[in-house]
Design a protein around this motif. Structure first.
Motif, PDB file in Angstrom:
ATOM      1  N   GLN A 152      -5.966  -2.783   4.453  1.00  0.00           N
ATOM      2  CA  GLN A 152      -5.059  -1.936   5.225  1.00  0.00           C
ATOM      3  C   GLN A 152      -5.461  -0.467   5.061  1.00  0.00           C
ATOM      4  O   GLN A 152      -5.628   0.012   3.936  1.00  0.00           O
ATOM      5  CB  GLN A 152      -3.613  -2.125   4.744  1.00  0.00           C
ATOM      6  CG  GLN A 152      -2.591  -1.255   5.443  1.00  0.00           C
ATOM      7  CD  GLN A 152      -2.494  -1.544   6.928  1.00  0.00           C
ATOM      8  OE1 GLN A 152      -2.431  -2.692   7.333  1.00  0.00           O
ATOM      9  NE2 GLN A 152      -2.486  -0.498   7.734  1.00  0.00           N
ATOM     10  N   HIS A 153      -5.635   0.217   6.163  1.00  0.00           N
ATOM     11  CA  HIS A 153      -6.002   1.638   6.148  1.00  0.00           C
ATOM     12  C   HIS A 153      -4.927   2.450   5.423  1.00  0.00           C
ATOM     13  O   HIS A 153      -3.741   2.174   5.532  1.00  0.00           O
ATOM     14  CB  HIS A 153      -6.158   2.155   7.583  1.00  0.00           C
ATOM     15  CG  HIS A 153      -6.566   3.586   7.654  1.00  0.00           C
ATOM     16  ND1 HIS A 153      -5.666   4.613   7.677  1.00  0.00           N
ATOM     17  CD2 HIS A 153      -7.799   4.162   7.664  1.00  0.00           C
ATOM     18  CE1 HIS A 153      -6.318   5.765   7.724  1.00  0.00           C
ATOM     19  NE2 HIS A 153      -7.609   5.501   7.719  1.00  0.00           N
ATOM     20  N   GLY A 154      -5.356   3.446   4.697  1.00  0.00           N
ATOM     21  CA  GLY A 154      -4.425   4.343   4.019  1.00  0.00           C
ATOM     22  C   GLY A 154      -4.185   3.977   2.562  1.00  0.00           C
ATOM     23  O   GLY A 154      -3.583   4.753   1.821  1.00  0.00           O
ATOM     24  N   LEU A 155      -4.644   2.814   2.146  1.00  0.00           N
ATOM     25  CA  LEU A 155      -4.471   2.395   0.753  1.00  0.00           C
ATOM     26  C   LEU A 155      -5.757   2.694  -0.018  1.00  0.00           C
ATOM     27  O   LEU A 155      -6.835   2.791   0.563  1.00  0.00           O
ATOM     28  CB  LEU A 155      -4.156   0.903   0.680  1.00  0.00           C
ATOM     29  CG  LEU A 155      -2.876   0.464   1.382  1.00  0.00           C
ATOM     30  CD1 LEU A 155      -2.717  -1.046   1.283  1.00  0.00           C
ATOM     31  CD2 LEU A 155      -1.667   1.167   0.796  1.00  0.00           C
ATOM     32  N   LYS A 156      -5.640   2.816  -1.314  1.00  0.00           N
ATOM     33  CA  LYS A 156      -6.812   3.034  -2.161  1.00  0.00           C
ATOM     34  C   LYS A 156      -7.562   1.717  -2.277  1.00  0.00           C
ATOM     35  O   LYS A 156      -7.078   0.759  -2.893  1.00  0.00           O
ATOM     36  CB  LYS A 156      -6.398   3.552  -3.530  1.00  0.00           C
ATOM     37  CG  LYS A 156      -5.780   4.934  -3.467  1.00  0.00           C
ATOM     38  CD  LYS A 156      -5.375   5.418  -4.839  1.00  0.00           C
ATOM     39  CE  LYS A 156      -4.774   6.813  -4.724  1.00  0.00           C
ATOM     40  NZ  LYS A 156      -4.349   7.306  -6.044  1.00  0.00           N
ATOM     41  N   ILE A 157      -8.729   1.673  -1.673  1.00  0.00           N
ATOM     42  CA  ILE A 157      -9.502   0.436  -1.583  1.00  0.00           C
ATOM     43  C   ILE A 157      -9.791  -0.146  -2.949  1.00  0.00           C
ATOM     44  O   ILE A 157      -9.630  -1.353  -3.167  1.00  0.00           O
ATOM     45  CB  ILE A 157     -10.805   0.672  -0.786  1.00  0.00           C
ATOM     46  CG1 ILE A 157     -10.482   1.030   0.664  1.00  0.00           C
ATOM     47  CG2 ILE A 157     -11.714  -0.542  -0.859  1.00  0.00           C
ATOM     48  CD1 ILE A 157     -11.673   1.487   1.474  1.00  0.00           C
ATOM     49  N   HIS A 158     -10.194   0.684  -3.894  1.00  0.00           N
ATOM     50  CA  HIS A 158     -10.529   0.163  -5.222  1.00  0.00           C
ATOM     51  C   HIS A 158      -9.318  -0.467  -5.914  1.00  0.00           C
ATOM     52  O   HIS A 158      -9.450  -1.453  -6.627  1.00  0.00           O
ATOM     53  CB  HIS A 158     -11.167   1.249  -6.102  1.00  0.00           C
ATOM     54  CG  HIS A 158     -10.236   2.347  -6.502  1.00  0.00           C
ATOM     55  ND1 HIS A 158      -9.884   3.361  -5.648  1.00  0.00           N
ATOM     56  CD2 HIS A 158      -9.582   2.562  -7.657  1.00  0.00           C
ATOM     57  CE1 HIS A 158      -9.047   4.177  -6.267  1.00  0.00           C
ATOM     58  NE2 HIS A 158      -8.843   3.716  -7.491  1.00  0.00           N
ATOM     59  N   GLU A 159      -8.124   0.068  -5.683  1.00  0.00           N
ATOM     60  CA  GLU A 159      -6.922  -0.505  -6.288  1.00  0.00           C
ATOM     61  C   GLU A 159      -6.563  -1.847  -5.647  1.00  0.00           C
ATOM     62  O   GLU A 159      -6.174  -2.786  -6.333  1.00  0.00           O
ATOM     63  CB  GLU A 159      -5.750   0.472  -6.192  1.00  0.00           C
ATOM     64  CG  GLU A 159      -5.908   1.672  -7.096  1.00  0.00           C
ATOM     65  CD  GLU A 159      -4.773   2.666  -6.976  1.00  0.00           C
ATOM     66  OE1 GLU A 159      -3.785   2.407  -6.231  1.00  0.00           O
ATOM     67  OE2 GLU A 159      -4.863   3.725  -7.628  1.00  0.00           O
ATOM     68  N   VAL A 160      -6.687  -1.922  -4.319  1.00  0.00           N
ATOM     69  CA  VAL A 160      -6.428  -3.181  -3.616  1.00  0.00           C
ATOM     70  C   VAL A 160      -7.406  -4.258  -4.102  1.00  0.00           C
ATOM     71  O   VAL A 160      -7.011  -5.382  -4.418  1.00  0.00           O
ATOM     72  CB  VAL A 160      -6.536  -2.996  -2.084  1.00  0.00           C
ATOM     73  CG1 VAL A 160      -6.473  -4.340  -1.370  1.00  0.00           C
ATOM     74  CG2 VAL A 160      -5.440  -2.066  -1.572  1.00  0.00           C
ATOM     75  N   CYS A 161      -8.674  -3.888  -4.203  1.00  0.00           N
ATOM     76  CA  CYS A 161      -9.700  -4.851  -4.624  1.00  0.00           C
ATOM     77  C   CYS A 161      -9.512  -5.288  -6.068  1.00  0.00           C
ATOM     78  O   CYS A 161      -9.691  -6.467  -6.389  1.00  0.00           O
ATOM     79  CB  CYS A 161     -11.091  -4.265  -4.423  1.00  0.00           C
ATOM     80  SG  CYS A 161     -11.522  -4.052  -2.681  1.00  0.00           S
ATOM     81  N   HIS A 162      -9.144  -4.362  -6.938  1.00  0.00           N
ATOM     82  CA  HIS A 162      -8.903  -4.726  -8.332  1.00  0.00           C
ATOM     83  C   HIS A 162      -7.722  -5.699  -8.430  1.00  0.00           C
ATOM     84  O   HIS A 162      -7.768  -6.683  -9.169  1.00  0.00           O
ATOM     85  CB  HIS A 162      -8.653  -3.482  -9.194  1.00  0.00           C
ATOM     86  CG  HIS A 162      -8.459  -3.782 -10.630  1.00  0.00           C
ATOM     87  ND1 HIS A 162      -9.470  -4.243 -11.441  1.00  0.00           N
ATOM     88  CD2 HIS A 162      -7.349  -3.723 -11.402  1.00  0.00           C
ATOM     89  CE1 HIS A 162      -9.001  -4.440 -12.656  1.00  0.00           C
ATOM     90  NE2 HIS A 162      -7.713  -4.136 -12.662  1.00  0.00           N
ATOM     91  N   GLY A 163      -6.664  -5.437  -7.667  1.00  0.00           N
ATOM     92  CA  GLY A 163      -5.514  -6.355  -7.635  1.00  0.00           C
ATOM     93  C   GLY A 163      -5.912  -7.722  -7.108  1.00  0.00           C
ATOM     94  O   GLY A 163      -5.473  -8.759  -7.623  1.00  0.00           O
ATOM     95  N   LEU A 164      -6.771  -7.745  -6.095  1.00  0.00           N
ATOM     96  CA  LEU A 164      -7.261  -9.000  -5.546  1.00  0.00           C
ATOM     97  C   LEU A 164      -8.058  -9.767  -6.594  1.00  0.00           C
ATOM     98  O   LEU A 164      -7.849 -10.970  -6.785  1.00  0.00           O
ATOM     99  CB  LEU A 164      -8.124  -8.723  -4.311  1.00  0.00           C
ATOM    100  CG  LEU A 164      -8.830  -9.917  -3.694  1.00  0.00           C
ATOM    101  CD1 LEU A 164      -7.823 -10.955  -3.219  1.00  0.00           C
ATOM    102  CD2 LEU A 164      -9.724  -9.459  -2.556  1.00  0.00           C
ATOM    103  N   GLN A 165      -8.959  -9.085  -7.273  1.00  0.00           N
ATOM    104  CA  GLN A 165      -9.750  -9.739  -8.321  1.00  0.00           C
ATOM    105  C   GLN A 165      -8.848 -10.359  -9.384  1.00  0.00           C
ATOM    106  O   GLN A 165      -9.041 -11.504  -9.799  1.00  0.00           O
ATOM    107  CB  GLN A 165     -10.711  -8.739  -8.977  1.00  0.00           C
ATOM    108  CG  GLN A 165     -11.856  -8.327  -8.082  1.00  0.00           C
ATOM    109  CD  GLN A 165     -12.682  -7.229  -8.694  1.00  0.00           C
ATOM    110  OE1 GLN A 165     -12.156  -6.249  -9.209  1.00  0.00           O
ATOM    111  NE2 GLN A 165     -14.000  -7.396  -8.633  1.00  0.00           N
TER     112      GLN A 165
END
Length: 114
Positions: A73-86
């Protein structure tokens, strides 16, 4: 993957691990969809039952490696989203299968502007 117990074998297929990872991805905030990769220059979005298409699973020696291709989702911190996904994928696979997750690789293939 075959696990041996005192009373027999347990077989867990890559597809089962892929479904677990897909469900965890779907529940992760900021993940808009999974992708199957680039098709004719456009990103092919997948969801629901076909969500496993954006996931590659490798199992060897009771160790799992997962690669996910996602749209964030645009506007979110990509690295934080990805870390949560991992974290979510690792926890779900380990809790539900009893296997150890060695790696969770994330490839961000796009941003959703909607």
């Amino acid at each position: 993957m075959t696990l041996h117990t005192s009373i027999g074998r347990i077989n867990i297929t890559d597809q089962v691990i892929s479904k677990i990872a897909g469900t965890a991805a779907k529940a992760t905030d900021g993940i808009v969809s999974m992708t199957a990769g680039l098709v004719d220059g456009a990103v092919k979005h997948l969801s629901g039952k076909r969500m496993m298409k954006g996931i590659q699973v490798k199992i060897s020696d009771a160790m799992v490696s997962v690669e996910l291709r996602i749209i964030v989702q645009h506007g979110l911190k990509i690295h934080e989203v990805c870390h949560g996904l991992q974290r979510n994928v690792r926890e779900a696979i380990e809790q539900l299968s009893g296997l150890t997750v060695a790696e969770v690789h994330v490839r961000v293939e796009g941003l959703s502007l909607s």
